[in-house]
Design an enzyme around this catalytic site. Structure first.
Site, PDB file in Angstrom:
ATOM      1  N   ALA A 197      89.018  51.423 143.443  1.00 17.95           N
ATOM      2  CA  ALA A 197      89.075  52.334 142.547  1.00 17.95           C
ATOM      3  C   ALA A 197      89.031  51.899 140.885  1.00 17.95           C
ATOM      4  O   ALA A 197      88.928  50.702 140.645  1.00 17.95           O
ATOM      5  CB  ALA A 197      90.298  53.188 142.567  1.00 17.95           C
ATOM      6  N   HIS A 198      88.834  52.906 140.156  1.00 17.71           N
ATOM      7  CA  HIS A 198      88.600  52.622 138.661  1.00 17.71           C
ATOM      8  C   HIS A 198      89.642  51.725 138.051  1.00 17.71           C
ATOM      9  O   HIS A 198      91.025  52.064 138.392  1.00 17.71           O
ATOM     10  CB  HIS A 198      88.231  53.792 137.984  1.00 17.71           C
ATOM     11  N   ASN A 199      89.623  50.753 136.980  1.00 19.09           N
ATOM     12  CA  ASN A 199      90.526  50.185 136.407  1.00 19.09           C
ATOM     13  C   ASN A 199      91.480  49.200 137.095  1.00 19.09           C
ATOM     14  O   ASN A 199      92.316  48.627 136.708  1.00 19.09           O
ATOM     15  CB  ASN A 199      91.462  51.152 135.691  1.00 19.09           C
ATOM     16  N   GLN A 241      83.723  58.605 132.891  1.00 15.59           N
ATOM     17  CA  GLN A 241      84.222  57.439 133.292  1.00 15.59           C
ATOM     18  C   GLN A 241      82.908  56.270 132.318  1.00 15.59           C
ATOM     19  O   GLN A 241      82.030  55.992 132.904  1.00 15.59           O
ATOM     20  CB  GLN A 241      84.121  56.844 134.743  1.00 15.59           C
TER      21      GLN A 241
END
Length: 356
Positions: free
Chosen positions: A251-253, A210
């Site tokens: 969460a990511h993005n 990441q």
């Protein structure tokens, strides 16, 4: 509950009803010289305290409270006389918030770097910054003026933190993350941990690095023990004015639009885009890779598997308009009875068919 007598004192001095009314634009009913130096809930009121009434469920306390001054809405109809001096305002809840903000702004702020803190020589620290004992500030990190970093907080390498921020104890900000001005992060929150990225392989799961970051814009407040994951590439973005409760997972993005608010235990899966001015109740869950339009209100425990256009109030899984949801719940509660009736009707139909 702490003793009312030990509640805060505004500037260690009294304020009269007239001074308060002038500050918040209120109309006085009673003694304009009545003075207060402390704040109390209306049901725990005492002499020298100011209280407020905004929820009709607490209306009976207005006639019993010992508070000296009570803020009430202009349209509230009295049923009988009160002992307290009243100040009528458009919105009592908003006005008491202004008074509390005034108090908070008056409190002395800590400054200086504690000798027990670990601050990299390459870090750039602005004026009147506070860095508490056992806090860590990494290489090439910038912290702008009037920001407070409380004990045991860790700020990684290459982080940028704006002015007037507060990071309470045990906050962790991973490398490369960016915080705007006026950001408040409560204890135990983690900004920039790795997003949950793993690729299935014949031997298990291969980690996907990441390499992005988290960007938090101005005037965002984040509750305790919340996690905002760094993006796989690019940025996880929390836009200005967002307010997040405790125990939230972003969460990511993910991208959260301006002035959106979320209650405790909301979970947002990866790459979901949330619009501005949304309101999510406790334990709302959003699937990944979906879009939520502006002004979407979701009731507690709603589960969202797909896109929502916006300007809607929804509840349930999948989310429905409240009227349809409660009708469905009424039917759901009757399912055992309906099933029994259906079985009986089926049996009768079978018997009729067999007699032909």
């Amino acid at each position: 509950m702490q003793n009312n007598n030990t509640f805060f004192h505004w500037f260690h001095m009294n304020f009269t009803a007239k001074q308060i009314a002038d500050f918040i634009g209120g109309i006085i009913e009673g003694d304009e010289n009545a003075s207060v130096c402390t704040f109390a809930k209306i049901e725990e009121g005492h002499k020298g305290a100011i209280s407020f009434l905004s929820n009709p469920k607490y209306a009976n306390y207005l006639y019993e409270t010992e508070s000296t001054i009570v803020l009430i809405n202009k349209d509230f109809q009295l049923e009988k006389e009160t002992k307290a001096t009243l100040i009528r305002v458009d919105n009592a809840y908003e006005c008491v918030a202004k008074l509390l903000q005034l108090y908070a702004a008056s409190l002395p702020k800590k400054k200086g770097i504690d000798p027990k803190a670990s601050v990299s020589e390459s870090a750039v620290i602005g004026e009147d910054v506070y860095i508490g004992a056992f806090a860590v500030v990494g290489d090439n990190t910038t912290i702008e003026a009037n920001t407070q970093i409380y004990p045991h907080t860790v700020v990684g390498d290459n982080v940028k933190i704006g002015s007037g921020c507060i990071l309470y104890p045990n906050v962790t900000v991973y490398q490369g993350c960016v915080l705007g001005n006026g950001v408040t992060i409560h204890a135990g929150t983690v900004i920039g941990a790795d997003g949950f990225g793993f690729a299935p392989s014949t031997e298990g799961y291969d980690k996907i690095p990441q390499i992005g970051n988290v960007v938090i814009e101005d005037n965002v407040e984040i509750g305790a023990n919340t996690c905002i994951d760094r993006s796989t590439m690019g940025s996880t973005i929390i836009h200005k004015g967002v307010k997040l409760d405790n125990l939230i997972q972003i969460a990511h993005n993910v991208e959260v639009g301006e002035n959106t608010v979320m209650s405790a235990q909301v979970g947002v899966a990866g790459s979901t885009k949330i619009g501005s001015w949304c309101m999510f109740g406790g334990q709302v869950g959003l699937a990944g890779h979906i879009k939520i339009g502006d002004h979407t209100n979701l009731g507690a425990q709603s589960g969202v598997p797909g896109n929502i256009k916006g300007n809607e109030t929804l509840i349930g899984t999948p989310p429905l308009e409240p009227k349809a949801y409660f009708k469905s719940q009424a039917i759901f509660r009757r399912l055992p009875e309906i099933y029994k009736q259906l079985a009986e009707l089926t049996n009768k139909v079978d018997k009729l068919s067999n007699t032909k």
